[in-house]
Write a protein that holds these residues in place. Structure first.
Motif, mmCIF file in Angstrom:
data_model
loop_
_atom_site.group_PDB
_atom_site.id
_atom_site.type_symbol
_atom_site.label_atom_id
_atom_site.label_comp_id
_atom_site.label_asym_id
_atom_site.label_seq_id
_atom_site.Cartn_x
_atom_site.Cartn_y
_atom_site.Cartn_z
ATOM 1 N N MET A 1 0.830 -1.208 0.000
ATOM 2 C CA MET A 1 0.000 0.000 0.000
ATOM 3 C C MET A 1 0.860 1.252 0.000
ATOM 4 S SD MET A 1 -3.235 0.038 2.582
ATOM 5 C CE MET A 1 -3.389 1.810 2.749
ATOM 6 N N ASN A 2 0.440 2.224 -0.748
ATOM 7 C CA ASN A 2 1.133 3.500 -0.823
ATOM 8 C C ASN A 2 1.116 4.202 0.551
ATOM 9 O OD1 ASN A 2 1.480 6.288 -1.166
ATOM 10 N ND2 ASN A 2 0.779 6.154 -3.302
ATOM 11 N N LYS A 3 2.264 4.734 0.971
ATOM 12 C CA LYS A 3 2.354 5.307 2.322
ATOM 13 C C LYS A 3 1.537 6.582 2.506
ATOM 14 C CE LYS A 3 6.462 2.947 3.641
ATOM 15 N NZ LYS A 3 7.792 2.935 4.170
ATOM 16 N N LYS A 4 1.105 7.180 1.384
ATOM 17 C CA LYS A 4 0.287 8.395 1.535
ATOM 18 C C LYS A 4 -1.149 8.034 1.885
ATOM 19 C CE LYS A 4 2.969 11.751 -0.926
ATOM 20 N NZ LYS A 4 3.866 11.028 -1.835
ATOM 21 N N GLU A 5 -1.514 6.742 1.662
ATOM 22 C CA GLU A 5 -2.905 6.339 1.900
ATOM 23 C C GLU A 5 -3.186 6.273 3.405
ATOM 24 O OE1 GLU A 5 -4.479 3.621 -1.538
ATOM 25 O OE2 GLU A 5 -2.503 2.949 -0.927
ATOM 26 N N SER A 6 -4.446 6.536 3.761
ATOM 27 C CA SER A 6 -4.791 6.619 5.177
ATOM 28 C C SER A 6 -5.320 5.282 5.688
ATOM 29 C CB SER A 6 -5.842 7.707 5.367
ATOM 30 O OG SER A 6 -6.958 7.387 4.570
ATOM 31 N N ILE A 7 -4.939 4.964 6.917
ATOM 32 C CA ILE A 7 -5.333 3.685 7.507
ATOM 33 C C ILE A 7 -6.023 3.952 8.846
ATOM 34 C CG2 ILE A 7 -4.517 1.451 8.383
ATOM 35 C CD1 ILE A 7 -2.074 1.746 6.567
ATOM 36 N N ALA A 8 -7.196 3.354 9.029
ATOM 37 C CA ALA A 8 -7.878 3.429 10.330
ATOM 38 C C ALA A 8 -7.601 2.145 11.084
ATOM 39 C CB ALA A 8 -9.378 3.593 10.131
ATOM 40 N N ILE A 9 -7.293 2.283 12.368
ATOM 41 C CA ILE A 9 -7.160 1.107 13.233
ATOM 42 C C ILE A 9 -8.217 1.245 14.310
ATOM 43 C CG2 ILE A 9 -5.668 -0.147 14.848
ATOM 44 C CD1 ILE A 9 -3.258 0.943 13.284
ATOM 45 N N VAL A 10 -9.123 0.293 14.364
ATOM 46 C CA VAL A 10 -10.163 0.344 15.395
ATOM 47 C C VAL A 10 -9.771 -0.634 16.494
ATOM 48 C CG1 VAL A 10 -12.623 0.233 15.903
ATOM 49 C CG2 VAL A 10 -11.859 0.834 13.589
ATOM 50 N N GLY A 11 -9.616 -0.105 17.724
ATOM 51 C CA GLY A 11 -9.176 -0.919 18.854
ATOM 52 C C GLY A 11 -7.720 -0.658 19.148
ATOM 53 N N ALA A 12 -7.429 -0.319 20.413
ATOM 54 C CA ALA A 12 -6.032 -0.042 20.793
ATOM 55 C C ALA A 12 -5.610 -0.929 21.957
ATOM 56 C CB ALA A 12 -5.858 1.435 21.116
ATOM 57 N N GLY A 13 -5.986 -2.209 21.882
ATOM 58 C CA GLY A 13 -5.384 -3.199 22.766
ATOM 59 C C GLY A 13 -4.022 -3.550 22.192
ATOM 60 N N ILE A 14 -3.498 -4.715 22.553
ATOM 61 C CA ILE A 14 -2.136 -5.058 22.118
ATOM 62 C C ILE A 14 -2.024 -5.124 20.594
ATOM 63 C CG2 ILE A 14 -2.470 -7.593 22.335
ATOM 64 C CD1 ILE A 14 0.720 -5.721 23.231
ATOM 65 N N VAL A 15 -3.062 -5.640 19.919
ATOM 66 C CA VAL A 15 -2.974 -5.776 18.454
ATOM 67 C C VAL A 15 -3.028 -4.396 17.788
ATOM 68 C CG1 VAL A 15 -4.070 -6.696 16.386
ATOM 69 C CG2 VAL A 15 -3.975 -8.099 18.454
ATOM 70 N N GLY A 16 -4.031 -3.598 18.154
ATOM 71 C CA GLY A 16 -4.196 -2.287 17.512
ATOM 72 C C GLY A 16 -3.026 -1.359 17.827
ATOM 73 N N ALA A 17 -2.599 -1.339 19.094
ATOM 74 C CA ALA A 17 -1.527 -0.408 19.485
ATOM 75 C C ALA A 17 -0.209 -0.787 18.803
ATOM 76 C CB ALA A 17 -1.359 -0.400 21.003
ATOM 77 N N THR A 18 0.080 -2.100 18.723
ATOM 78 C CA THR A 18 1.349 -2.503 18.079
ATOM 79 C C THR A 18 1.298 -2.220 16.578
ATOM 80 O OG1 THR A 18 1.450 -4.302 19.711
ATOM 81 C CG2 THR A 18 3.078 -4.346 17.957
ATOM 82 N N THR A 19 0.139 -2.471 15.965
ATOM 83 C CA THR A 19 0.016 -2.200 14.522
ATOM 84 C C THR A 19 0.174 -0.694 14.271
ATOM 85 O OG1 THR A 19 -1.589 -4.006 14.468
ATOM 86 C CG2 THR A 19 -1.387 -2.705 12.478
ATOM 87 N N ALA A 20 -0.442 0.111 15.141
ATOM 88 C CA ALA A 20 -0.338 1.572 14.984
ATOM 89 C C ALA A 20 1.129 2.003 15.096
ATOM 90 C CB ALA A 20 -1.175 2.269 16.047
ATOM 91 N N PHE A 21 1.827 1.403 16.046
ATOM 92 C CA PHE A 21 3.245 1.746 16.238
ATOM 93 C C PHE A 21 4.060 1.422 14.984
ATOM 94 C CE2 PHE A 21 7.366 -0.243 17.452
ATOM 95 C CZ PHE A 21 8.082 0.943 17.640
ATOM 96 N N TYR A 22 3.898 0.188 14.467
ATOM 97 C CA TYR A 22 4.730 -0.193 13.315
ATOM 98 C C TYR A 22 4.340 0.564 12.048
ATOM 99 C CZ TYR A 22 7.504 -3.645 15.738
ATOM 100 O OH TYR A 22 8.405 -4.244 16.587
ATOM 101 N N LEU A 23 3.034 0.714 11.807
ATOM 102 C CA LEU A 23 2.636 1.417 10.573
ATOM 103 C C LEU A 23 3.052 2.892 10.620
ATOM 104 C CD1 LEU A 23 -0.890 -0.101 9.814
ATOM 105 C CD2 LEU A 23 1.209 -0.417 8.490
#
Ligand code: FAD
Length: 378
Positions: A1-23
């Motif tokens: 995916m192109n880095k300019k594209e926007s990503i929503a993460i719903v949920g900030a438990g361990i899965v959402g928070a870690t994904t948010a960190f790496y992305l």
């Protein structure tokens, strides 16, 4: 995916928070929505020790073992010293069994597993006197298997650090309940009480609440909730280096720094999404823990927590893209071991978004088995 594209993460438990960190570290434009209620991650006991489990599901084991092995990398990526962090520490795990024969059998399994999972560390059957040296509170006449690679993790501290770093990387965090909206051209938006925003990709990391967010879009979701309660005690000792104790069939004892000791947890299958703390269950857990550590009966109770685990009907986790729904990703069903497997799942979601090979074959954790399209009504 192109880095300019926007990503929503719903949920900030361990899965959402870690994904948010790496992305966000990779430069993606990330928005995180988290409502927070009932979160499993912040209520979790924090045991990272999959190697001594006698569960026979190989794919589960592969994932959990890879998750445990991944923790030092995650800590390193967060600029935390894995050898001396309040978030995560390999303090070792003491596992008890009902008989010396069962303990020897477990040691054999562990030695075999260590061939592929050196993270398990040193293995030894410790005598009651040796156990007491490691953890002075314990009064027992039983031996236990000690695995030096076993760790404890503070789910709340870890997600806080992940989210703070994601925000520093440019991610937006919204403490809102999100609704998923699909449009006729196959794109997705997230709607809150305040606004509706379109995204190029959406990641649903909502744990036990996956049915609630997907069913309105005509999906059936094989996820059921399991309630878990635990108690936080305080003792006047330095507990930083104490190992985690896993008695056979009784409640676990997880020491954290500064005299904090967690006892838990319950596994309640018939309570739905209820989040009421029940004194009877909490007292029963304390009584069980006191069998191993009598002084805990007099320890100060600091707080109790409750969270909701997500289980599939065959107890297996799943993650990846939702079939026939490009750019809609999910991860759920992490059950009792999601603090262990959550970070590696998050890294694999990041790899999928970036079109990179994943650490494990994602076909082993198929979303299509648990999420089915039954009708289109939105
Ligand atoms: C008592 C207890 C003890 C445990 N002990 C351990 C352990 O020792 N070791 C281990 O490995 N695992 C343990 N687990 C399991 C582990 O905690 C979970 O499997 C893992 O944390 C699940 O993470 P998650 O990110 O999938 O979901 P969660 O942590 O539940 O996060 C989901 C988040 O999504 C939010 N959300 C849901 N719907 C919406 C919406 N529509 N809009 C916005 N936000 C929404 C929720 O409020 C929540 O914050 C334990 C769990 C419990 C409850």
């Amino acid at each position: 995916m192109n880095k300019k594209e926007s990503i929503a993460i719903v949920g900030a438990g361990i899965v959402g928070a870690t994904t948010a960190f790496y992305l966000s570290s990779e430069g993606y434009d990330v928005t995180i929505y988290d409502e927070g209620t009932g979160q499993a991650t912040s209520a979790a006991a924090g045991i990272i020790c999959p190697w001594l489990s006698q569960r026979r599901n190989k794919k589960w084991y592969q994932l959990a073992a890879a998750g445990a092995a991944f923790y030092p990398t995650l800590l390193h990526d967060l600029n935390e010293d894995a050898a001396d962090s309040d978030i995560y520490r390999q303090v070792g795990t003491l596992v008890f069994k009902k008989s010396p024969e069962l303990l020897t059998k477990l040691e054999k399994i562990a030695l075999k597993r260590r061939e592929l999972a050196p993270e398990i560390g040193e293995l030894a059957i410790l005598s009651p006197a040796e156990i007491k040296t490691k953890l002075p509170l314990i009064e027992t006449n039983q031996s236990a298997l000690f695995a030096s690679g076993g760790a404890r993790v503070d789910g709340s501290l870890l997600t806080r650090k992940l989210l703070d770093t994601a925000i520093l990387n440019g991610a937006e965090y919204l403490n809102e309940k999100a609704q998923l909206i699909s449009s006729n051209n196959g794109t997705y938006s997230i709607s809150t009480t305040k606004e509706t925003q379109p995204f190029s990709a959406v990641i649903l990391a909502v744990g036990a609440w996956l049915p609630e967010i997907l069913e309105p879009l005509g999906f059936s979701v094989d996820i059921r909730p399991q309630k878990g309660q635990l108690v936080y005690l305080e003792v006047a000792k330095e507990t930083k280096d104490w190992p985690v104790v896993m008695p056979d069939g009784e409640k676990d004892i997880i020491p954290f720094p500064n005299g904090r000791i967690v006892v838990g947890a319950t596994h309640e299958n018939d309570e739905g999404y209820d989040l009421t703390l029940t004194e009877e269950k909490l007292t029963a857990m304390l009584n069980e823990a006191s069998n191993f550590a009598p002084s805990l009966a007099k320890a100060k109770i600091k707080e109790a927590r409750v969270g909701t685990r997500a289980f599939t009907s065959d107890f297996a986790p799943f993650f990846g893209e939702v079939p026939q729904s490009p750019k809609l990703y999910v991860a759920s069903g992490l059950g009792s071991s999601g603090l262990t497997s959550g970070p590696i799942i998050a890294r694999m979601l990041t790899q999928l978004i970036m079109d990179k090979p994943t650490d494990l074959p994602i076909s082993d954790y198929p979303v299509a088995r648990y999420i089915k399209k039954i009708a289109r009504n939105s």
